[in-house]
Scaffold this active site. Structure first.
Site, PDB file in Angstrom:
ATOM      1  N   LYS A 254       0.860  -1.185   0.000  1.00 46.28           N
ATOM      2  CA  LYS A 254       0.000   0.000   0.000  1.00 46.28           C
ATOM      3  C   LYS A 254       0.901   1.241   0.000  1.00 46.28           C
ATOM      4  O   LYS A 254       1.805   1.345   0.805  1.00 46.28           O
ATOM      5  CB  LYS A 254      -0.891  -0.011   1.241  1.00 46.28           C
ATOM      6  CG  LYS A 254      -2.052   0.943   1.181  1.00 46.28           C
ATOM      7  CD  LYS A 254      -3.153   0.538   2.165  1.00 46.28           C
ATOM      8  CE  LYS A 254      -4.406   1.397   1.975  1.00 46.28           C
ATOM      9  NZ  LYS A 254      -5.551   0.888   2.749  1.00 46.28           N
ATOM     10  N   GLU A 339     -18.996  -5.082  10.121  1.00 46.92           N
ATOM     11  CA  GLU A 339     -19.896  -4.344  11.016  1.00 46.92           C
ATOM     12  C   GLU A 339     -20.963  -5.251  11.616  1.00 46.92           C
ATOM     13  O   GLU A 339     -21.347  -5.076  12.778  1.00 46.92           O
ATOM     14  CB  GLU A 339     -20.565  -3.187  10.265  1.00 46.92           C
ATOM     15  CG  GLU A 339     -19.633  -1.997  10.001  1.00 46.92           C
ATOM     16  CD  GLU A 339     -18.729  -2.192   8.797  1.00 46.92           C
ATOM     17  OE1 GLU A 339     -18.815  -3.235   8.134  1.00 46.92           O
ATOM     18  OE2 GLU A 339     -17.901  -1.300   8.527  1.00 46.92           O
ATOM     19  N   ARG A 367     -25.487  -1.484   7.349  1.00 39.14           N
ATOM     20  CA  ARG A 367     -25.231  -2.905   7.072  1.00 39.14           C
ATOM     21  C   ARG A 367     -25.542  -3.799   8.275  1.00 39.14           C
ATOM     22  O   ARG A 367     -25.783  -4.983   8.139  1.00 39.14           O
ATOM     23  CB  ARG A 367     -23.766  -3.037   6.664  1.00 39.14           C
ATOM     24  CG  ARG A 367     -23.225  -4.409   6.630  1.00 39.14           C
ATOM     25  CD  ARG A 367     -21.946  -4.476   5.872  1.00 39.14           C
ATOM     26  NE  ARG A 367     -22.141  -4.166   4.456  1.00 39.14           N
ATOM     27  CZ  ARG A 367     -21.172  -4.218   3.560  1.00 39.14           C
ATOM     28  NH1 ARG A 367     -19.945  -4.535   3.958  1.00 39.14           N
ATOM     29  NH2 ARG A 367     -21.386  -3.948   2.300  1.00 39.14           N
TER      30      ARG A 367
HETATM   31  C1  LIG Z   1     -18.756  -1.652   4.981  1.00 40.70           C
HETATM   32  C2  LIG Z   1     -17.558  -0.716   4.998  1.00 40.70           C
HETATM   33  N1  LIG Z   1     -16.920  -0.497   6.158  1.00 40.70           N
HETATM   34  C3  LIG Z   1     -15.874   0.351   6.211  1.00 40.70           C
HETATM   35  C4  LIG Z   1     -15.439   0.985   5.077  1.00 40.70           C
HETATM   36  C5  LIG Z   1     -14.311   1.993   5.161  1.00 40.70           C
HETATM   37  N2  LIG Z   1     -13.160   1.555   4.358  1.00 40.70           N
HETATM   38  C6  LIG Z   1     -12.935   2.017   3.154  1.00 40.70           C
HETATM   39  S1  LIG Z   1     -11.569   1.361   2.460  1.00 40.70           S
HETATM   40  C7  LIG Z   1     -11.245   0.453   3.858  1.00 40.70           C
HETATM   41  C8  LIG Z   1     -10.055  -0.437   3.950  1.00 40.70           C
HETATM   42  C9  LIG Z   1     -10.066  -1.375   2.775  1.00 40.70           C
HETATM   43  O1  LIG Z   1      -8.977  -2.279   2.907  1.00 40.70           O
HETATM   44  P1  LIG Z   1      -8.696  -3.236   1.688  1.00 40.70           P
HETATM   45  O2  LIG Z   1      -9.957  -3.882   1.242  1.00 40.70           O
HETATM   46  O3  LIG Z   1      -7.601  -4.124   2.109  1.00 40.70           O
HETATM   47  O4  LIG Z   1      -8.250  -2.270   0.513  1.00 40.70           O
HETATM   48  P2  LIG Z   1      -6.890  -1.423   0.413  1.00 40.70           P
HETATM   49  O5  LIG Z   1      -7.259  -0.017   0.826  1.00 40.70           O
HETATM   50  O6  LIG Z   1      -5.888  -2.068   1.297  1.00 40.70           O
HETATM   51  O7  LIG Z   1      -6.507  -1.498  -1.033  1.00 40.70           O
HETATM   52  C10 LIG Z   1     -12.235   0.651   4.796  1.00 40.70           C
HETATM   53  C11 LIG Z   1     -12.278  -0.007   6.127  1.00 40.70           C
HETATM   54  C12 LIG Z   1     -16.147   0.734   3.880  1.00 40.70           C
HETATM   55  N3  LIG Z   1     -15.840   1.370   2.732  1.00 40.70           N
HETATM   56  N4  LIG Z   1     -17.181  -0.119   3.868  1.00 40.70           N
HETATM   57 MG   LIG Z   2      -5.600  -3.984   1.986  1.00 42.58          MG
END
Ligand SMILES: Cc1ncc(C[n+]2csc(CCOP(=O)(O)OP(=O)(O)O)c2C)c(N)n1
Ligand SMILES: [Mg+2]
Ligand SMILES: CC(=O)[C@@H](O)[C@H](O)COP(=O)(O)O
Length: 610
Positions: A254, A339, A367
């Protein structure tokens, strides 16, 4: 933006990628990264995630034929590169009104599919699309890119169960495994992915573990260096040729390629806000935020009461729980992007004698509605939900606005909702909420900086009176931080000779009887809430006044019942008529109209109130 003679400048669509040489592909990746850093530094948005998928996205568009093949991006915050390669390389005005959305957007391009920014849904869409193409006989591949964080969401495993169970539909799952959501991804799955990444022995020792996906009927290819475009391409071509469910495990970093992001210990520049691209120095907000005020108070409360525990769904820092974890690590739980589990496990913690504080963004609680209703409220459990980003957030697009909680929570028996107007009320209401051990409580507040504090001029029971003049023409019920707006409206109407009472109920569910009583005594009632107009506080006030036989003429000012296109919050508030002049104009016109009812000529209820 990039040098006009650059490779990126030649890319008008995915077809242009297929003829590039390895050297040109490497240059292209560098140019894309430079433009990503420049754009996000200036316009905000998501950087770390997009820097991590440059080679992966190039490979995807070289192997598959979008839009015939469907490319789905789970959560969608990592789709900037996809946009740049599908005719939208100009990220200027990213996330601004009329500019590119920060997420896939079908109105922008035929290459975009999934607009919902809520995580862990892409595999379900992929399963559905694959079923549709099987029925229609279309030979189209469905590819879902899902992060290791999004893979911790329960829906992803519901989909895997179906995809693997069918066994013969050509769904290609690309896990973008950078080991993090914001923070390092939590849980056993993260550990399993790490063992697969590193070829480490399984939990039972011995050779590397068998990928869990294979046990579910999904072939596993990997681990693949996600920054080696040729390796990713080769793996994707193998996956494409398989013709049955397959998962490609891409290992990425990342923030890759931008040292300030790679070195960011907190969130790898996930959503850095504005920053200096040369140094990576982030622009600090001038004032204290709602989140910071909540964070500090919860640490105080946690020190006083050992029963208090905190739960986050992979957003420890964004929701302000990092300080609580630092102080009480054994009482802080990061459940991943899960969640529903967060809420149901909170019910378990409450049954076990703890008082959980579940901190999520308002929109993400949607959700877990059933868990709030049937796991917490049905059992009358003391769980406190702290909803950050409640109300319009704006530039993150329609699925990020916190505009539904006051409506959907209306129907939860016994649940109480507090909407603080400033830091002082936030501290007090949070303490009142965590003191309730036989019902769910909610404290909701918006994104961004705290407003100035507004002390009441009087109180009617638990209801704060913020302004009054005794003539009882208009009652304005201010929900949360809209108190400042309502006082401005009162000033404007006062200048026109209209008598205005402004109250802040603090607890907006259930509605305090004093509010209903006041509503029945004023010619006109306005309820102003940063929530959808349907089914929120305004509707509750109107219903209760009607049930009480009080002839209240209630007008709800809130968010219209539609999805709001991305734009800065202030622009959206202006667009939907939630500025002081708008409200004063509507109320003034309503007052100028025929009287909706004769008012009793009795002593105003507030006269002599302390
Ligand atoms: C249901 C939900 N909960 C929380 C979020 C907030 N959120 C957005 S991106 C993220 C992290 C995503 O991690 P990952 O899937 O590993 O993607 P990366 O950013 O590492 O590429 C979160 C928790 C969301 N978008 N949707
Ligand atoms: Mg990730
Ligand atoms: C994609 C996602 O859901 C989060 O990254 C969100 O965009 C962050 O929002 P804030 O910037 O308001 O914390």
């Amino acid at each position: 933006m990039a040098d006009e003679s650059g490779v990126l400048d030649q890319i008008t669509g995915p077809c242009d990628l297929k003829r590039l040489s390895p050297g040109e592909l490497t240059r292209l990746a560098g140019e894309i990264r430079a433009e990503l850093v420049a754009a996000v530094a200036r316009y905000g948005g998501h950087l770390g995630s997009n820097l991590g998928v440059v080679e992966l996205t190039i490979a995807l568009h070289r192997v598959f034929d979008s839009p015939r093949d469907r490319l789905l991006f789970d959560t969608g915050h990592q789709a900037y590169v996809h946009k740049m390669l599908t005719g939208r390389r100009d990220l200027r005005r990213l996330r601004s009104r009329g500019g590119l959305s920060g997420y896939p957007c079908r109105a922008e391009s035929e290459h975009d599919v999934l607009e919902n920014s809520h995580a862990s849904t892409a595999l379900s869409y992929a399963d559905g699309l694959a079923k549709a193409y099987r029925l229609s006989g279309e030979d189209r591949r469905v590819v879902a890119v899902v992060g290791d964080g999004a893979l911790t969401g329960g829906m992803a495993w519901e989909a895997l169960n179906n995809i693997g169970g069918a066994g013969d539909r050509p769904v290609i799952i690309v896990v973008n495994d950078n080991g993090r959501s914001y923070s390092p991804t939590a849980g056993g799955l993260a550990d399993h992915l790490a063992r697969l990444r590193e070829g480490a022995p399984g939990r039972s020792g011995g050779r590397a573990p068998r990928p869990v996906f294979e046990e579910l009927g999904v072939e596993y290819l990997g681990p693949v260096d996600g920054h080696d475009e040729a390796m990713v391409e080769a793996a994707l071509r193998r996956a494409r040729a398989l013709g049955r469910p397959v998962l490609v495990h891409c290992v990425t970093t990342k923030g890759y390629g931008y040292p300030p992001a790679e070195d960011d210990p907190v969130e790898r520049f996930h959503a850095p806000g504005r920053f200096d691209p040369a140094t990576g120095r982030k622009t600090r907000a001038s004032g204290r935020s709602w989140t910071e005020a909540f964070s500090a108070e919860l640490v105080e409360i946690g020190a006083e009461d050992p029963h208090i525990v905190a739960i986050t769904a992979a957003m420890l820092h964004p929701t302000g729980l990092a300080a609580f974890q630092a102080a009480f690590p054994e009482r802080t739980y990061d459940v991943g992007i899960a969640e529903q589990h967060a809420v149901a496990s909170a019910a378990g913690l409450a049954l076990g004698g703890a008082h959980p504080v579940v901190a999520v963004y308002s929109t993400f609680l949607n959700r877990a509605f059933d868990q709030v209703l049937m796991d917490v409220a049905l059992h009358r459990l003391g769980v406190t939900f702290v909803l950050d980003r409640a109300g319009i957030t704006g530039d993150d697009g329609p699925s990020h606005n916190g505009m539904w909680d006051l409506s959907i929570l209306q129907v939860v028996p016994g649940l109480r909702v507090a909407a603080p107007r400033d830091a002082a009320r936030l501290r007090g209401l949070l303490r009142e909420a965590v003191a309730v051990d036989d019902a769910p409580t909610v404290v909701r507040f918006p994104k961004g900086e705290l407003p100035p504090e507004t002390d009441p001029v009087a109180a009617v029971g638990a209801v704060d009176v913020l302004a009054r003049d005794g003539t009882e023409d208009v009652l304005i019920v201010a929900v949360g931080p809209f108190a400042g707006l309502c006082l401005e409206v009162a000033e404007r109407l006062g200048a026109q000779g209209v008598g205005v009472t402004v109250v802040d109920p603090r607890w907006v569910q259930p509605i305090d009887p004093a509010v209903t009583e006041l509503a029945g005594r004023h010619r006109l009632v306005a309820v102003v809430e940063d929530n959808g107009r349907v089914g929120g506080v305004g509707d509750a006030v109107a219903r209760l006044a009607r049930d009480a036989g009080l002839p209240a003429d209630v007008h709800t000012f809130g968010i219209p019942q539609r999805f709001l296109e991305h734009a800065p919050r202030t622009e959206l508030l202006a667009e939907i008529g939630l500025r002081a002049d708008d409200l004063a104009g509507v109320l003034g016109a309503r007052l100028a109209g025929p009287r909706s009812k004769e008012r009793e000529t009795t002593t105003p209820i507030l006269e002599g109130v302390r």
